[in-house]
Design a protein around this motif. Structure first.
Motif, short mmCIF file in Angstrom:
data_model
loop_
_atom_site.label_atom_id
_atom_site.label_comp_id
_atom_site.label_asym_id
_atom_site.label_seq_id
_atom_site.Cartn_x
_atom_site.Cartn_y
_atom_site.Cartn_z
N GLU A 13 72.64 20.22 52.06
CA GLU A 13 73.56 21.29 52.39
C GLU A 13 74.21 21.80 51.11
O GLU A 13 74.59 21.03 50.23
N GLY A 14 74.35 23.11 51.06
CA GLY A 14 74.94 23.70 49.88
C GLY A 14 73.91 23.98 48.80
O GLY A 14 74.19 24.68 47.85
N SER A 15 72.70 23.43 48.92
CA SER A 15 71.65 23.76 47.97
C SER A 15 70.84 24.90 48.56
O SER A 15 71.34 25.70 49.33
N ASP A 16 69.56 24.97 48.24
CA ASP A 16 68.73 26.08 48.71
C ASP A 16 67.94 25.69 49.94
O ASP A 16 66.86 26.22 50.18
N ALA A 17 68.46 24.78 50.74
CA ALA A 17 67.79 24.41 51.99
C ALA A 17 67.66 25.63 52.89
O ALA A 17 68.50 26.53 52.88
N PHE A 18 66.59 25.66 53.65
CA PHE A 18 66.29 26.84 54.46
C PHE A 18 65.72 26.38 55.80
O PHE A 18 64.78 25.60 55.85
N VAL A 19 66.32 26.88 56.89
CA VAL A 19 65.88 26.58 58.25
C VAL A 19 65.50 27.88 58.94
O VAL A 19 66.25 28.87 58.88
N VAL A 20 64.36 27.88 59.60
CA VAL A 20 63.92 29.04 60.38
C VAL A 20 63.76 28.60 61.83
O VAL A 20 63.18 27.55 62.10
N GLU A 21 64.29 29.39 62.75
CA GLU A 21 64.01 29.16 64.16
C GLU A 21 63.21 30.32 64.71
O GLU A 21 63.57 31.49 64.54
N VAL A 22 62.12 30.00 65.38
CA VAL A 22 61.27 31.01 66.02
C VAL A 22 61.70 31.10 67.48
O VAL A 22 61.94 30.09 68.14
N ALA A 23 61.79 32.34 67.99
CA ALA A 23 62.33 32.59 69.33
C ALA A 23 63.77 32.07 69.39
O ALA A 23 64.13 31.24 70.22
N SER A 24 64.59 32.59 68.50
CA SER A 24 65.95 32.08 68.28
C SER A 24 66.96 32.61 69.28
O SER A 24 68.14 32.25 69.22
N ASN A 25 66.54 33.48 70.19
CA ASN A 25 67.36 33.99 71.27
C ASN A 25 68.67 34.56 70.71
O ASN A 25 68.63 35.31 69.73
N ASP A 26 69.80 34.22 71.30
CA ASP A 26 71.05 34.86 70.90
C ASP A 26 71.80 34.08 69.81
O ASP A 26 73.00 34.27 69.62
N GLY A 27 71.08 33.20 69.11
CA GLY A 27 71.69 32.44 68.02
C GLY A 27 72.39 31.18 68.46
O GLY A 27 73.11 30.55 67.67
N TYR A 28 72.15 30.75 69.70
CA TYR A 28 72.82 29.59 70.27
C TYR A 28 72.63 28.33 69.44
O TYR A 28 73.50 27.46 69.40
N LEU A 29 71.49 28.19 68.76
CA LEU A 29 71.19 27.00 67.94
C LEU A 29 71.54 27.24 66.47
O LEU A 29 72.22 26.43 65.85
N LEU A 30 71.11 28.35 65.94
CA LEU A 30 71.30 28.58 64.50
C LEU A 30 72.77 28.77 64.13
O LEU A 30 73.13 28.60 62.96
N LYS A 31 73.61 29.10 65.10
CA LYS A 31 75.04 29.20 64.75
C LYS A 31 75.56 27.86 64.25
O LYS A 31 76.47 27.82 63.41
N HIS A 32 74.99 26.75 64.74
CA HIS A 32 75.39 25.44 64.26
C HIS A 32 74.87 25.20 62.84
O HIS A 32 75.50 24.47 62.07
N VAL A 33 73.74 25.79 62.51
CA VAL A 33 73.22 25.71 61.15
C VAL A 33 74.09 26.54 60.21
O VAL A 33 74.44 26.11 59.10
N VAL A 34 74.47 27.72 60.66
CA VAL A 34 75.36 28.58 59.87
C VAL A 34 76.67 27.87 59.59
O VAL A 34 77.20 27.89 58.47
N ASP A 35 77.21 27.20 60.62
CA ASP A 35 78.49 26.50 60.46
C ASP A 35 78.40 25.39 59.41
O ASP A 35 79.43 25.01 58.82
N ARG A 36 77.22 24.85 59.19
CA ARG A 36 77.04 23.80 58.18
C ARG A 36 76.79 24.36 56.79
O ARG A 36 76.60 23.60 55.84
N GLY A 37 76.76 25.66 56.68
CA GLY A 37 76.54 26.27 55.38
C GLY A 37 75.10 26.23 54.91
O GLY A 37 74.82 26.38 53.71
N ILE A 38 74.16 26.02 55.84
CA ILE A 38 72.75 25.97 55.48
C ILE A 38 72.13 27.35 55.71
O ILE A 38 72.35 27.97 56.75
N ARG A 39 71.38 27.80 54.73
CA ARG A 39 70.72 29.10 54.82
C ARG A 39 69.72 29.07 55.97
O ARG A 39 68.96 28.11 56.13
N CYS A 40 69.70 30.14 56.78
CA CYS A 40 68.79 30.14 57.93
C CYS A 40 68.39 31.55 58.30
O CYS A 40 69.00 32.54 57.85
#
Length: 409
Positions: free
Chosen positions: A93-120
Motif C-alpha cells: 500500500e502506498g507504492s505502485d500496487a495496482f488492482v483491477v476488477e472486471v465487471a466492477s458494477n457500482d464500485g461496491y468492492l473497489l471502494k474498499h480498495v480506494v479507501d486503502r489508498g491502493i491504485r485501482c
C-alpha cells in the motif's frame, strides 16, 4: 451433450418492463441446461449477447448489505494474501500496487480498495452502473473485457498485481477470449481471483433459479481448471463460500508462476467426482427435483389464494424471474414484489408482469405471507423482514425446498 434440466422459454432475467412496454411483444428464449460429456462444463446456448444485457443494467450490488460486507472482508483478506500490505514490498500500500476488477458494477468492492489508498480501476460494461461507480470515486472504464481491452489497460496503467472477477466468469459466451483478457491484465507474477457459483451446490440444493440467460456456464473446479488453462492461467487454490447458495473462489496465476495447486483443490475435485459430476448419472435426478419445487410452490400459492390470504414478494433478483416464469406465477398469485433498488420501482418483472414496488408497501399492506425471492440472502432478509411478525405474517422460502417460517420481532 447431456441434458441437465429444460426450463422452457423465458425472457432475459434483467429485462424489467416499464409501464409503457406492457402492451408490446416480449422475446423469450429457450432455457435448457446441458453438460458437455467431453469437458463436463455445464452450459446453455448463447442465445442473447452480453451487449444486449449489460449496456443498461438493473442490478446494483450496493443495495445488498451482506454483499457489501462480503466485499469489504474479501478486500482485507486479498490484500494480505497477495502481499499488497507488506511494508516495503513491491506491491505494498502506498507504492505502485495496482488492482483491477472486471465487471466492477457500482464500485461496491473497489471502494474498499480506494479507501486503502491502493491504485485501482474498474472495468464495467454497463453505462449506468459504471457512472454510479465514478460518482462514488471509483475509477471505472466502460468496456467489455477482451484480450485487446486487457492489453490496452496494461499498456496505460501497467500490469495488475491482483485482478478480481467476481460473479462474471459465468456471464461470458467467449470464455477463452475473456480468460485471455484476464491474463493480459495480470502481472507475470500476479494473481487472478474469480468467484463463481459452484455447480455442485446448485445440483445438491435445487438452486435451479440461478439458471438464466446471463449465465452461459455453470462451473465445477474441474471445468474451471480447463477454462483457465485456455487463457494461460493455472489454478493454485480454491475456497468454498456460502455466497449465492454456494460459490467457489478460484485463485489463479499465470501458468509459468503458478506452482503446485493446494490440497484444497484436490479435496474439492474429489468431492465433485464423488457426486458424479463427471458422468451423466450425477445429473439424472435433478430435473425431477426441480419439478417438485415448482409443484410445491404453486400448491402453496393456489391454496393461499383459495383461503383469501395475500402473498407478496420480497426482492426482484434475476434468479427470481427464472422461478416466476418456470412456475407460471402471475399477479393473481403474487400481487406484487418489492425491491430496495429504486431503478426497479414502477417496473414489472419480465414475462410474468408482476409490479415492483418500494419495500415500504409491505408494512402498509400487512400481507399474510412474503415470498423471499433472493433466498440466498436468507439470514439478512429474515432480519430485515422481522417486522412482519407484528401482524402475524410469515416468510416463505422456495429453495432448496418450500419453507414457511415464523419470524421474531
Amino acid at each position: 451433450m447431456g441434458s441437465v434440466v429444460d426450463l422452457g422459454a423465458t425472457p432475459p432475467c434483467e429485462s424489467f418492463l416499464a409501464a409503457d412496454q406492457l402492451d408490446r411483444a416480449e422475446p423469450a428464449y429457450p432455457l435448457h441446461l446441458r453438460v458437455c460429456t467431453a469437458c463436463w462444463l455445464a452450459q446453455i446456448p448463447p442465445l442473447i449477447t452480453p451487449e444486449e444485457t449489460f449496456k443498461e443494467y438493473a442490478y446494483f450490488s450496493s443495495y445488498s448489505t451482506s454483499w457489501v460486507e462480503h466485499a469489504r472482508t474479501y478486500v482485507a483478506d486479498a490484500v494480505r494474501k497477495v502481499g499488497l500490505d507488506s511494508e516495503g514490498s513491491e506491491g505494498s500500500e502506498g507504492s505502485d500496487a495496482f488492482v483491477v476488477e472486471v465487471a466492477s458494477n457500482d464500485g461496491y468492492l473497489l471502494k474498499h480498495v480506494v479507501d486503502r489508498g491502493i491504485r485501482c480501476l474498474g472495468i464495467e460494461p454497463s453505462v449506468n452502473v459504471g457512472a454510479a461507480a465514478r460518482d462514488a470515486g471509483v475509477p471505472t472504464l466502460t468496456e467489455f473485457l477482451s484480450p485487446e481491452t486487457g492489453a490496452a489497460v496494461r499498456a496505460e496503467h501497467g500490469p495488475a498485481n491482483l485482478v478480481v472477477a467476481n460473479n462474471v466468469y459465468a456471464h461470458i459466451p467467449d470464455v477463452v477470449g475473456f480468460t485471455q483478457g484476464l491474463r493480459a491484465l495480470v502481472a507475470d507474477d500476479g494473481w487472478v481471483s474469480i468467484e463463481v457459483q459452484h455447480l455442485l451446490t446448485l445440483i445438491e440444493e435445487n438452486q435451479y433459479d440461478t439458471i438464466y440467460h446471463e449465465h452461459f456456464q455453470y462451473y465445477t473446479v474441474a471445468s474451471a481448471i480447463r477454462a483457465l488453462a485456455s487463457g494461460g492461467l493455472a489454478l493454485v487454490d480454491v475456497e468454498l463460500l456460502p455466497t449465492h447458495g454456494g460459490s467457489i473462489r478460484l485463485w489463479a496465476r499465470p501458468t509459468e508462476a503458478a506452482g503446485e495447486p493446494s490440497q484444497q483443490v484436490a479435496d474439492v475435485l474429489a468431492r465433485e467426482k464423488a457426486a458424479g459430476l463427471q458422468e451423466l448419472s450425477g445429473y439424472a435426478e435433478f430435473a425431477a427435483r426441480v419439478a417438485k419445487v415448482r409443484r410445491d410452490l404453486l400448491k402453496f400459492l393456489i391454496e393461499a389464494a383459495e383461503r383469501g390470504e395475500t402473498v407478496v414478494g420480497y426482492g426482484a433478483p434475476g434468479k427470481g424471474n427464472t422461478l416466476l416464469n418456470h412456475c407460471g406465477i402471475r399477479p393473481d398469485l403474487l400481487a406484487y414484489t418489492v425491491d430496495r433498488n429504486p431503478y426497479k420501482h414502477g417496473r414489472f418483472t419480465p414475462g410474468t408482469r408482476i409490479p415492483i414496488l418500494p419495500p415500504e408497501r409491505i408494512a402498509a399492506d400487512k400481507p399474510d405471507y412474503v415470498l423471499v425471492l433472493p433466498w440466498n440472502l436468507r439470514a439478512e432478509l429474515t432480519e430485515q423482514l422481522s417486522f412482519v411478525h407484528e401482524w402475524g405474517g410469515r416468510l416463505v422460502f422456495p429453495i432448496p425446498e418450500l419453507s414457511i417460517v415464523e419470524v421474531n420481532s
